[in-house]
Write an enzyme that holds these catalytic residues in place. Structure first.
Site, PDB file in Angstrom:
ATOM      1  CB  CYS A 192     -31.528 -53.381 -73.140  1.00 35.90           C
ATOM      2  SG  CYS A 192     -32.524 -52.624 -74.422  1.00 35.90           S
ATOM      3  CB  CYS A 201     -36.884 -50.343 -72.296  1.00 34.46           C
ATOM      4  SG  CYS A 201     -35.941 -50.647 -73.787  1.00 34.46           S
ATOM      5  CE1 TYR A 222      -8.955 -28.610 -99.838  1.00 35.53           C
ATOM      6  CE2 TYR A 222     -10.679 -28.502-101.499  1.00 35.53           C
ATOM      7  CZ  TYR A 222     -10.133 -29.086-100.377  1.00 35.53           C
ATOM      8  OH  TYR A 222     -10.756 -30.155 -99.791  1.00 35.53           O
ATOM      9  CD  GLU A 272      -8.808 -21.632-101.120  1.00 36.04           C
ATOM     10  OE1 GLU A 272      -9.277 -22.758-100.902  1.00 36.04           O
ATOM     11  OE2 GLU A 272      -7.623 -21.341-100.979  1.00 36.04           O
ATOM     12  CE  LYS A 275     -19.920 -26.361 -93.416  1.00 36.76           C
ATOM     13  NZ  LYS A 275     -20.554 -27.370 -92.629  1.00 36.76           N
ATOM     14  CE  LYS A 286     -16.699 -26.543 -95.800  1.00 38.96           C
ATOM     15  NZ  LYS A 286     -17.396 -27.719 -96.317  1.00 38.96           N
ATOM     16  CB  CYS A 333     -35.529 -55.047 -73.057  1.00 40.38           C
ATOM     17  SG  CYS A 333     -35.109 -53.772 -71.858  1.00 40.38           S
ATOM     18  CB  CYS A 380     -33.205 -49.000 -71.343  1.00 42.07           C
ATOM     19  SG  CYS A 380     -33.243 -50.767 -71.059  1.00 42.07           S
ATOM     20  CG  ASP A 404     -21.638 -29.868-100.718  1.00 44.28           C
ATOM     21  OD1 ASP A 404     -20.953 -30.577 -99.954  1.00 44.28           O
ATOM     22  OD2 ASP A 404     -22.876 -29.807-100.674  1.00 44.28           O
TER      23      ASP A 404
HETATM   24  S1  IVH Z   1      -9.152 -26.394 -96.764  1.00 50.09           S
HETATM   25  C1  IVH Z   1      -6.950 -27.855 -92.970  1.00 50.09           C
HETATM   26  N1  IVH Z   1     -10.417 -25.369 -98.846  1.00 50.09           N
HETATM   27  O1  IVH Z   1     -14.250 -28.625 -96.578  1.00 50.09           O
HETATM   28  C2  IVH Z   1      -7.519 -27.386 -94.269  1.00 50.09           C
HETATM   29  N2  IVH Z   1     -11.405 -27.230 -97.729  1.00 50.09           N
HETATM   30  O2  IVH Z   1     -14.246 -28.782 -93.323  1.00 50.09           O
HETATM   31  C3  IVH Z   1      -8.722 -28.147 -94.670  1.00 50.09           C
HETATM   32  N3  IVH Z   1     -13.498 -28.025 -98.738  1.00 50.09           N
HETATM   33  O3  IVH Z   1     -12.525 -31.529 -95.631  1.00 50.09           O
HETATM   34  C4  IVH Z   1      -9.314 -27.966 -95.978  1.00 50.09           C
HETATM   35  N4  IVH Z   1     -13.563 -26.548-100.381  1.00 50.09           N
HETATM   36  O4  IVH Z   1     -13.519 -31.404 -97.969  1.00 50.09           O
HETATM   37  C5  IVH Z   1     -10.432 -26.307 -97.876  1.00 50.09           C
HETATM   38  N5  IVH Z   1     -11.400 -24.409-100.704  1.00 50.09           N
HETATM   39  C6  IVH Z   1     -11.413 -25.330 -99.751  1.00 50.09           C
HETATM   40  C7  IVH Z   1     -12.450 -26.288 -99.652  1.00 50.09           C
HETATM   41  C8  IVH Z   1     -12.411 -27.220 -98.616  1.00 50.09           C
HETATM   42  C9  IVH Z   1     -14.169 -27.584 -99.819  1.00 50.09           C
HETATM   43  C10 IVH Z   1     -13.920 -29.120 -97.846  1.00 50.09           C
HETATM   44  C11 IVH Z   1     -12.893 -30.206 -97.603  1.00 50.09           C
HETATM   45  C12 IVH Z   1     -12.635 -30.226 -96.131  1.00 50.09           C
HETATM   46  C13 IVH Z   1     -13.823 -29.509 -95.570  1.00 50.09           C
HETATM   47  C14 IVH Z   1     -13.388 -28.701 -94.368  1.00 50.09           C
END
Ligand code: IVH
Length: 666
Positions: free
Chosen positions: A427, A404, A222, A113, A310, A115, A407, A422, A117
């Site tokens: 401090c 430091c 999701y 899927e 990522k 991800k 302090c 320190c 943001d």
């Molecule tokens: S699954 C245990 N699916 O990414 C399952 N997360 O680091 C956890 N996110 O906190 C989430 N798109 O905010 C999932 N298609 C997607 C997502 C998604 C964005 C975010 C979500 C989560 C973070 C995971």
């Protein structure tokens, strides 16, 4: 018009408006003009004002935003909202794949899927009605943002699933809305949001839902959290089911049999993501079968059956103007590069941590150097390398001072560690950082007491130690700038509430070296009371599962200090809870509230609704917002209205406030 006629007309209007909403927001094919839509909505609102007893929580009029709140109520997530482990390249993905195959064999597939943001939220439905929306918070406790989420058009207020279900997804702001919002803010002389994520987060955390209603937020769902009667056996089936219920899911999800196909999908989206109308920061890869997900289980932080890939970090070139030093709560000195401001991945970067002196030496970073920076995981800026070809001779080599900067006591390096420290326990910089840690979210979690306020309190000399926090009074608070009556009361209330925290929060908050969140949990569970831990020998502490030698020795020497002895005694005296509360919660099956679904309505005279809710929940009861056939008990305060009527018509037991108070005491 009589009540019966009004009821019929309201139903017709709601159905009509719901249809327009769906055409507009889900199908993207509106059949009427905006002004016609507004006219219908006004008709609905007017009729509901005339017949308030006919107003329902799922009416489309509820989307325009009700009354502002004073503050957000906390919500405990019954199923924790975990985050995911990260993969930064295809090698990380192949390693993830190998780990899974080693555990469960080769007969499975992945769902990939986008991800999104934005920010994770949970939506709870009971008897088909949207009853509670919450932020993720720290994963265990979030905030109730139901009012704001009701304004998100793609969140259905009613679904065709009568079993309680909690659906999770990501709220975000589409690129177009983000640009329009920033343009408007600029015109009004307001500060612009750095990126759509911040804009979305800022919008759902507004106390006035009318603001969220104007922000054009959107959502993709999701996953499913708690589900009374789960009926699906794979994640992809769940997504289809969510869609069938009327939730918006992302259409780009795909299933694959091999990791190589998954990698190709991630590469494809690395290029295509710029064309989307919303921001994504990676790809989430999940094992499809729920059975296998359960078999794979979780590590301490995240599921073994899913990972977030990522996208590669964006890089930029800039100059180091200065190297600044800061003192942490353990006295460690951290150098930070102050940079010529530069745009990277949607935000302006002007600082990057250099971690320690060794790193500066290793990368040979000098003041005035031109450097390449990137945002690791698209969040934390870091200096990648120096462009030595750009040196002009004006660069200065950085030298760690001997004293430091806060302090002036001597800095020291202990036990071959990289950090300079320190070593003055008094401090001021260390004390201040210690307090910031103490009030932070995973520690005592004191609302409204962030870094800025602590700094202010400190600078006004209103606090020096943790104990001072609990001695603050209103008059002294009011001497600070930007502190009004109301904020002062809220702050004192939040500090007072934190006294009730379970032992693990206090333990973590004390900032004992090497004792993190998880260790604090383990210790609190094992010892149950601060005194028992304080009096335990190093050997006893070490004998606890998951507590190593280094930590045990650090804990024992911490509690051996006379000033710690004094601090604990003082905190006790000030009324802080010193016991682990986790088990009280589970064991209290005798309470009349245990396992009951309870609704509170009307005005309570002796305690706030929120306090009543908290106490009932602590006794194992579930407090919901509306009366249904699943409600076990209605607590009706003064002037109770339609909820009382409904409860009576459903033959649900009704108590008054006094009866509740008696039962809470029992
Ligand atoms: S699954 C245990 N699916 O990414 C399952 N997360 O680091 C956890 N996110 O906190 C989430 N798109 O905010 C999932 N298609 C997607 C997502 C998604 C964005 C975010 C979500 C989560 C973070 C995971």
């Amino acid at each position: 018009m009589n009540q019966e006629q009004a009821k019929q007309q309201l139903e017709a209007l709601r159905e009509e408006i719901n249809q327009y909403n769906e055409e507009y927001h889900v199908l993207d094919q509106p059949s009427v003009s905006d002004s016609f839509y507004d006219q219908k909505m006004n008709e609905l609102i007017q009729l509901e004002e005339e017949f308030p007893e006919l107003l329902t929580a799922d009416s489309p009029s509820q989307r325009v935003g009700g009354k502002p709140l004073d503050k957000f109520v906390k919500v405990n997530h019954r199923v924790p909202m975990l985050s995911l482990g990260n993969a930064f390249d295809s090698q990380d993905l192949r390693d993830f794949d190998r780990r899974i195959r080693e555990r469960v064999g080769d007969d499975f597939r992945y769902v990939c899927e986008l991800k999104i943001d934005g920010l994770a939220v949970s939506l709870r439905y009971e008897n088909g009605e949207f009853v509670q929306g919450a932020t993720r918070g720290d994963g265990k406790t979030g905030e109730d943002i139901t009012q704001n989420l009701k304004t998100v058009r793609n969140i259905p207020l009613r679904i065709a699933e009568n079993n309680a279900i909690e659906v999770r997804g990501e709220v975000f702001m589409p690129q177009k809305s983000f640009l329009a919002l920033n343009e408007a803010r600029e015109k009004n002389g307001e500060e612009k949001f750095a990126n759509p994520r911040n804009a979305a987060a800022g919008s759902v955390r507004q106390l006035d839902p009318k603001i969220a209603a104007k922000r054009n937020l959107d959502i993709f769902l999701y996953s499913v959290g708690e589900w009374e009667a789960a009926t699906t056996s794979s994640h992809s089936e769940r997504l289809s089911y969510l869609e069938k219920l009327g939730f918006k899911t992302n259409k780009e999800a795909r299933t694959f049999d091999t990791m190589e196909e998954v990698i190709a999908y991630t590469e494809d989206w690395t290029l295509k993501r710029a064309n989307l109308d919303y921001e994504i920061d990676g790809i989430v890869i999940k094992v499809d079968s729920i059975e296998l997900q359960e078999e794979l289980g979780f590590t301490a932080k995240s599921p073994r059956w899913a990972i977030a890939y990522k996208f590669p970090a964006e890089e930029a070139i800039t100059k180091v103007k200065e190297i600044e030093l800061s003192i942490g709560r353990t006295g460690a000195v951290t150098p930070t590069a102050i940079l010529e401001p530069v745009q990277v991945a949607g935000t302006t970067v002007q600082r990057a941590s250099l971690h320690n002196e060794d790193l500066i030496v290793e990368k040979d970073i000098r003041i005035n150097d031109t450097v390449v920076i990137k945002k690791a995981g698209d969040i934390i800026p870091e200096v990648v390398r120096v462009i030595t070809e750009e040196r002009t001779g004006d660069e200065q080599v950085f030298r760690m001072p001997e004293n430091c900067p806060e302090c002036n006591s001597e800095l020291a390096k202990i036990d071959g560690e990289v950090a300079w420290r320190c070593i003055n326990p008094n401090c001021p910089a260390q004390l201040k950082e210690g307090l910031i840690h103490f009030v932070s979210r995973n520690a005592m979690n004191i609302d409204g007491l962030g870094e800025k306020v602590i700094e202010q309190l400190f600078d006004h000399e209103l606090i020096h130690t943790i104990a001072d926090l609990y001695k603050l009074d209103k008059d002294r608070l009011l001497t600070m700038e930007r502190m009004g009556e109301k904020s002062a009361s809220n702050l004192l209330q939040a500090i007072d509430t934190s006294k009730e925290n379970s032992l693990e929060r206090l333990l973590f908050g004390l900032g004992i070296r090497f004792v993190g969140n998880k260790a604090a949990d383990t210790l609190a569970q094992a010892f149950k009371h601060m005194d028992d831990l304080k009096n335990a020998s190093e050997e006893e502490i070490k004998s606890i599962d998951e507590i190593g030698e280094k930590m045990a020795s650090s804990i024992a020497s911490y509690f051996a200090k006379p000033q710690v002895e004094e601090l604990i005694a003082e905190l006790k005296e000030l009324g802080l809870n010193m016991a682990y509360l986790g088990e009280v919660f589970e064991a209290d099956t005798d309470s009349q509230f245990y396992d009951k679904t309870i609704v509170l309505t009307g005005r309570l005279d002796e305690m706030s609704r929120n306090d009543a809710k908290k106490q009932i929940e602590a006794l194992g009861g579930k407090v919901t917002g509306s009366v249904s056939k699943n409600t076990d008990l209605l607590i009706a305060g003064a002037d109770a209205g339609s909820k009382l009527e409904k409860a009576e018509s459903l033959n649900i037991e009704v108590w008054n406030e006094q009866q509740m108070i008696e039962a809470l005491k029992a």
